[in-house]
Write a protein that holds these residues in place. Structure first.
Motif, mmCIF file in Angstrom:
data_model
loop_
_atom_site.group_PDB
_atom_site.id
_atom_site.type_symbol
_atom_site.label_atom_id
_atom_site.label_comp_id
_atom_site.label_asym_id
_atom_site.label_seq_id
_atom_site.Cartn_x
_atom_site.Cartn_y
_atom_site.Cartn_z
ATOM 1 N N LEU A 141 -3.135 -11.867 -5.469
ATOM 2 C CA LEU A 141 -3.689 -13.213 -5.355
ATOM 3 C C LEU A 141 -3.125 -13.961 -4.148
ATOM 4 C CD1 LEU A 141 -3.614 -14.236 -9.122
ATOM 5 C CD2 LEU A 141 -5.658 -13.811 -7.749
ATOM 6 N N ALA A 142 -1.887 -13.657 -3.807
ATOM 7 C CA ALA A 142 -1.236 -14.381 -2.715
ATOM 8 C C ALA A 142 -1.633 -13.871 -1.335
ATOM 9 C CB ALA A 142 0.284 -14.308 -2.879
ATOM 10 N N PHE A 143 -1.811 -12.560 -1.207
ATOM 11 C CA PHE A 143 -1.934 -11.979 0.134
ATOM 12 C C PHE A 143 -3.276 -11.317 0.434
ATOM 13 C CE2 PHE A 143 2.685 -11.631 -0.895
ATOM 14 C CZ PHE A 143 3.114 -12.615 -0.021
ATOM 15 N N GLY A 144 -4.095 -11.038 -0.567
ATOM 16 C CA GLY A 144 -5.378 -10.407 -0.301
ATOM 17 C C GLY A 144 -5.255 -8.929 0.057
ATOM 18 N N ARG A 145 -6.368 -8.325 0.488
ATOM 19 C CA ARG A 145 -6.429 -6.885 0.695
ATOM 20 C C ARG A 145 -5.407 -6.387 1.713
ATOM 21 N NH1 ARG A 145 -12.098 -4.563 2.554
ATOM 22 N NH2 ARG A 145 -12.651 -5.699 0.656
ATOM 23 N N ARG A 146 -5.367 -6.985 2.903
ATOM 24 C CA ARG A 146 -4.444 -6.507 3.935
ATOM 25 C C ARG A 146 -2.993 -6.698 3.521
ATOM 26 N NH1 ARG A 146 -7.273 -8.482 9.649
ATOM 27 N NH2 ARG A 146 -9.201 -7.264 9.394
ATOM 28 N N GLY A 147 -2.722 -7.812 2.887
ATOM 29 C CA GLY A 147 -1.370 -8.060 2.425
ATOM 30 C C GLY A 147 -0.937 -7.102 1.339
ATOM 31 N N VAL A 148 -1.895 -6.680 0.504
ATOM 32 C CA VAL A 148 -1.600 -5.714 -0.552
ATOM 33 C C VAL A 148 -1.159 -4.387 0.045
ATOM 34 C CG1 VAL A 148 -2.708 -4.250 -2.296
ATOM 35 C CG2 VAL A 148 -2.992 -6.731 -2.387
ATOM 36 N N LEU A 149 -1.886 -3.897 1.047
ATOM 37 C CA LEU A 149 -1.511 -2.631 1.678
ATOM 38 C C LEU A 149 -0.141 -2.738 2.343
ATOM 39 C CD1 LEU A 149 -2.122 0.234 2.564
ATOM 40 C CD2 LEU A 149 -3.361 -0.697 4.525
ATOM 41 N N ALA A 150 0.089 -3.816 3.063
ATOM 42 C CA ALA A 150 1.382 -4.004 3.741
ATOM 43 C C ALA A 150 2.518 -4.093 2.728
ATOM 44 C CB ALA A 150 1.334 -5.254 4.607
ATOM 45 N N THR A 151 2.285 -4.803 1.632
ATOM 46 C CA THR A 151 3.323 -4.946 0.612
ATOM 47 C C THR A 151 3.610 -3.617 -0.069
ATOM 48 O OG1 THR A 151 2.613 -7.227 0.210
ATOM 49 C CG2 THR A 151 4.004 -6.199 -1.457
ATOM 50 N N ALA A 152 2.556 -2.841 -0.354
ATOM 51 C CA ALA A 152 2.750 -1.533 -0.978
ATOM 52 C C ALA A 152 3.604 -0.637 -0.086
ATOM 53 C CB ALA A 152 1.400 -0.873 -1.266
ATOM 54 N N ILE A 153 3.297 -0.632 1.203
ATOM 55 C CA ILE A 153 4.082 0.182 2.144
ATOM 56 C C ILE A 153 5.524 -0.303 2.186
ATOM 57 C CG2 ILE A 153 4.355 0.780 4.575
ATOM 58 C CD1 ILE A 153 1.296 0.672 4.812
ATOM 59 N N LEU A 154 5.705 -1.625 2.215
ATOM 60 C CA LEU A 154 7.054 -2.191 2.253
ATOM 61 C C LEU A 154 7.841 -1.799 1.001
ATOM 62 C CD1 LEU A 154 9.121 -4.088 3.588
ATOM 63 C CD2 LEU A 154 8.042 -5.981 2.355
#
Length: 379
Positions: A141-154
């Protein structure tokens, strides 16, 4: 608390039937591997890998977390289109995550009293699902699609770095054995004696980090599934799935696939397999329209938490109820049914498996009845 709702009949376009079927297949797998007639007699694929490596059983839990992410993305998109705000969705996620966590803890409390355990276990399967859902929902909800991928990698890279480079007192850094790994150290520090095994827990706090990434990768798949073109859904899942499988296998060379540690290689590899099997369900169920075989799994998939909680509850109770065996010694109701009905084969593993399949059939029938009555349990 659980609530029931009786929605109006839905056409095939209003839900992702393939997702329901995949969820049902996963719940069926959970029930089968959790309830053999005898834990002494089980076929190897129906047991978890002891440490590094994986078996068919090790696919079930990450598949379910992947599905949690897929369902979350699809559900949030639908509810946003109906006017729900991000705040409303997050508050709903907090409530839902807390209820799921509470259900799992309640089952642990029941086991504590029924089996007279010395210590109450705090983590568990439902507890991890609740925590993962809450964090994955907040990130989505906070970061959207691109943020989800970046967060998963992080999360995946960060977890790898923690286990590889943070020293464990008395053991040093980079240890991935049972006692010397950082996740087990955190389990001992945070949970104390309230773990599944002395000194560690497969659903402990630190290994929940890559489990959240598993759900986030599922959310990315859910975003892809919102496409109107069935072929586009299939190809996206297939390509993404093979990519994740390849990354997981390569990472396995230096950071072994391990369910108990939920290593980053395990999270990525299992997410890839989940995407491929979901793609297969999309091809067969949505693409080809072959749905007759899938009905029992659709029933389970529409009431997944209820099926898992009630099946586990009945298992605990049947193990706790004591009867007198032919030898005059006390024997559980669970063992009595197995010994009386299924313990009839030269290969004892076959009778043990048939017991599990019969138990699954009971819950398929119950969920089928609920489905026919249009009763679905929600949290």
């Amino acid at each position: 608390m659980l609530r029931t709702e009786a929605p109006r009949p839905e056409n095939s376009a209003s839900r992702l039937l393939a997702l329901d079927v995949f969820r049902g297949l996963t719940i069926a797998g959970m029930i089968v591997v959790n309830t053999p007639g005898s834990w002494t007699h089980v076929y190897p694929p129906l047991l978890h890998a002891e440490w590094h490596g994986w078996t068919a059983t090790d696919t079930i839990f990450p598949f379910f977390l992947f599905i949690v992410g897929v369902s979350m993305a699809v559900s949030f998109a639908r509810r946003r289109a109906q006017g729900a705000s991000r705040r409303e969705l997050f508050l709903h996620s907090v409530r839902r995550g807390a209820i799921i966590f509470g259900l799992g803890l309640a089952l642990n409390v029941l086991s504590f009293f029924v089996f007279h355990r010395e210590h109450l276990r705090i983590p568990g399967v439902l507890q991890r699902i609740g925590v993962v859902y809450l964090f994955a929902a907040g990130i989505f909800l906070a970061f959207g699609r691109r943020g989800v991928l970046a967060t998963a990698i992080l999360l995946l890279v960060g977890y790898w770095a923690l286990l590889k480079f943070v020293p464990v007192p008395g053991f040093g850094a980079g240890r991935l054995d049972l006692e010397g790994n950082l996740a087990a150290y955190v389990d001992r520090a945070v949970l104390g004696v309230h773990t599944w095994k002395p000194g560690w827990d497969p659903e402990g706090p630190l290994s929940t980090i890559p489990a959240i990434a598993t759900a986030l990768l599922g959310a990315l798949a859910g975003e892809w599934l919102r496409s109107d073109a069935v072929r586009q859904k299939q190809m996206g899942l297939i390509l993404g799935g093979w990519l994740a499988v390849g990354v997981g296998l390569l990472w396995n060379l230096s950071f072994p696939i391990n369910k108990n540690l939920w290593t980053s290689s395990y999270a990525v590899f299992m997410s890839g397999l989940a995407a491929l099997l979901l793609a297969l369900c999309v091809v067969i169920v949505d693409g080809k329209g072959w749905r007759g075989w899938a009905r029992p799994f659709e029933w389970l998939g529409r009431n997944p938490i209820a099926a898992f909680v009630l099946a586990t509850l009945v298992t605990i109770v049947s193990l706790g109820v004591k009867l007198t065996g032919p030898d005059g010694k006390p024997r559980s109701l669970y063992a009595t049914i197995y010994r009386t009905v299924f313990d009839r084969f030269v290969d004892l593993r076959l009778g043990s498996l048939l017991f599990a399949l019969a138990y699954l059939a009971v819950w398929i029938a119950i969920c089928g009845l609920l489905y026919r009555k249009r009763v679905f349990f929600k949290v």
